[in-house]
Every structure is written in structure tokens, then in C-alpha cells.
Design a protein around this motif. Sequence first.
Motif, mmCIF file in Angstrom:
data_model
loop_
_atom_site.group_PDB
_atom_site.id
_atom_site.type_symbol
_atom_site.label_atom_id
_atom_site.label_comp_id
_atom_site.label_asym_id
_atom_site.label_seq_id
_atom_site.Cartn_x
_atom_site.Cartn_y
_atom_site.Cartn_z
ATOM 1 N N ASP A 40 25.022 -29.534 3.163
ATOM 2 C CA ASP A 40 23.794 -29.158 3.862
ATOM 3 C C ASP A 40 22.752 -28.590 2.902
ATOM 4 O O ASP A 40 23.084 -27.899 1.934
ATOM 5 C CB ASP A 40 24.113 -28.100 4.923
ATOM 6 N N GLU A 41 21.495 -28.856 3.208
ATOM 7 C CA GLU A 41 20.411 -28.365 2.360
ATOM 8 C C GLU A 41 20.439 -26.844 2.241
ATOM 9 O O GLU A 41 20.193 -26.296 1.159
ATOM 10 C CB GLU A 41 19.061 -28.837 2.911
ATOM 11 N N GLU A 42 20.740 -26.141 3.334
ATOM 12 C CA GLU A 42 20.788 -24.675 3.286
ATOM 13 C C GLU A 42 21.925 -24.202 2.386
ATOM 14 O O GLU A 42 21.797 -23.203 1.670
ATOM 15 C CB GLU A 42 20.961 -24.106 4.687
ATOM 16 N N ALA A 45 20.734 -24.719 -1.094
ATOM 17 C CA ALA A 45 19.732 -23.701 -1.418
ATOM 18 C C ALA A 45 20.391 -22.359 -1.716
ATOM 19 O O ALA A 45 19.935 -21.610 -2.596
ATOM 20 C CB ALA A 45 18.733 -23.573 -0.275
ATOM 21 N N SER A 46 21.477 -22.049 -0.992
ATOM 22 C CA SER A 46 22.199 -20.801 -1.249
ATOM 23 C C SER A 46 22.792 -20.802 -2.652
ATOM 24 O O SER A 46 22.777 -19.781 -3.349
ATOM 25 C CB SER A 46 23.301 -20.604 -0.210
ATOM 26 N N ARG A 270 29.211 -23.105 8.958
ATOM 27 C CA ARG A 270 28.159 -22.265 8.396
ATOM 28 C C ARG A 270 28.643 -20.848 8.099
ATOM 29 O O ARG A 270 28.267 -20.248 7.088
ATOM 30 C CB ARG A 270 26.966 -22.223 9.357
ATOM 31 N N TRP A 273 30.098 -20.437 4.609
ATOM 32 C CA TRP A 273 29.287 -20.743 3.422
ATOM 33 C C TRP A 273 29.207 -19.577 2.438
ATOM 34 O O TRP A 273 29.401 -19.800 1.233
ATOM 35 C CB TRP A 273 27.881 -21.176 3.833
#
Length: 294
Positions: A40-42, A45-46, A270, A273
Motif C-alpha cells: 500500500d502507498e501509505e 510512505a511510512s 493496517r 504496519w
Amino acid sequence: MAEQIAEVGGIELCHETFGDAGGRPLLLVMGLGAPMIWWDEEFCASLAAQGFRVIRFDNRDAGRSSRLRGRANLAQAYLLHSAPYSLADMAADAAGLLDALGIPAAHVAGASMGGMIAQTLAIRHPERVLSLTSIMSSTGGRLVGRPSGRAMSLLLTAPPRSRAEYVEMLVRTFRLIGSPGYPFDEARMRDRAERTFDRGVHPGGTLRQLAAIMADRDRAPRLRKVRTPALVVHGARDPLVHVSGGRATARAIPGADLDVVPGMGHDLPREVWPRIVNGITRIADRAEEVTPRA
């Protein structure tokens, strides 16, 4: 950065990067039939926020990377260790992508089949792997990491013919193999399925990838020679790759850390993550203490 295409060993690999170009390179390798957007993009990004230059890509026969040829015979793969291509070929793709990006070595994290590819990269190209994170994967040993009967049947189900059928199939699949200890986000899964179908779904390619998995021999003897700092992450309730596969991987790699996540199945919820991001960062930090960046 927008998706780009790299020519690697006669095939095209679609890839995308996140974070500062001068950051610590981190290559993410996804699993069976899964395109890079399953990272996932998020999540990416993390990782970028931890100082990584994150690279995700479509494996051969997935997403917008090259679709290969050759019919996969799963019985032949299992019994004769023969397939149209091998996990070693897919690991060579990953090394070639690093070459195309001008990256001598990277931290590498792989999920499911991607973990097998990452392990193979560390075995065959140790100079390219700064640290290794193997997530919900196994050694290829036939007595560990075995799927449940219901999960195995999903791998052998006839592929859906339409976008709508694909979306419903993916939702049903992840209801079964996903993480029972965390909420199932159906809306997110439907969105992922729609985007995956629109980027390209290749049932024949997924079978070729599955044949590569089944044809590979037990990596445990070779993993015992790996000296790369390593982390193994596995869900305690994974029905597709039993947690014994993760435990065997951690036993095989000298000094590897093992993180068995309660309630986690064969996905990356999620809620998990931060734990995985922290683990990848920790093992990368350890690797750089041993071999500082130039």
C-alpha cells in the motif's frame, strides 16, 4: 514518483519509488500473482518517513511487467522440480532492477512468494542484500509452511473471467486467508481488487509463478550460509503458509530475529504496519552498524 519501466534481462519490470532519492534503498518484493500496489502507498510512505528510498515493482507475469510464455505443469513442478522459470530467475530480475536503478545493494523485504524471492536473492547475490526481511513466507521445505486444505483449494480454483468476478473472488479469498485478529476492511479490499484487475491480471502467469515455487528445493541448507542480518515476520494464524514456515526460516538463517504476530493471517492488516515498519527499520539499522553506508 510515477510508474516507470526498466529493461532487465530481456523483460520489462514496472516499478515505482517513494522517498528521497538519497535515502537508504529498500526493495519490496510482492507475492504470488500480486502486483506492486499490494504494498500500500501509505505503508510505503511510512517506510520512506524512516529514511528509506522505497522501491516496489511488479514481478514478471504480474501487473504491468512482462507477461512470459510457457505452460505450467504443477505436477511436474512438484515431482521433477521443473518449471517455465525459477525463483532464481525472479531473484535475478530483482538484482537487475537494482542495476537499472544504479543501486549496488539494498535492504530487501519480501512477502509470501516475495519472501522466497528475497531469500533466494540473499543466497545467490549476497553482495546485493544489506538486510533481509522475510514476511509470511517459508523455506520451501515440504514439511513446513503447509497450507490448510481450504487455502490450498483457492490456489487451484479456475480463474474468474470478468472484473466483477475477480473482485468477488479476491474478497472471498482474503476473508479466508486474512487476519482473524483484525477487522476485515472490505471496501479497501474491493478497491485493491479493482485496481489490480485494471492493471492486468494474468492467470497463466500466476500458474507459472506457482510452478516456480513448487519446483524450488528446500532453501534451508543454503539459508544456513546467509550472513545478512535478517528478520522473519509471520502471522500466528496464517492458513496459507503455516507459521511453521516462518519458524523454519528463522532457524535456518544464522542470528535471524523472529516476530510471530498474534491474530495475523496471510495479509498485512493496517494495524500491523507500524510493527513491520519498525522491524524493517531495526534490522536495517543493525546491518548498517556492521557495514556503514558509504
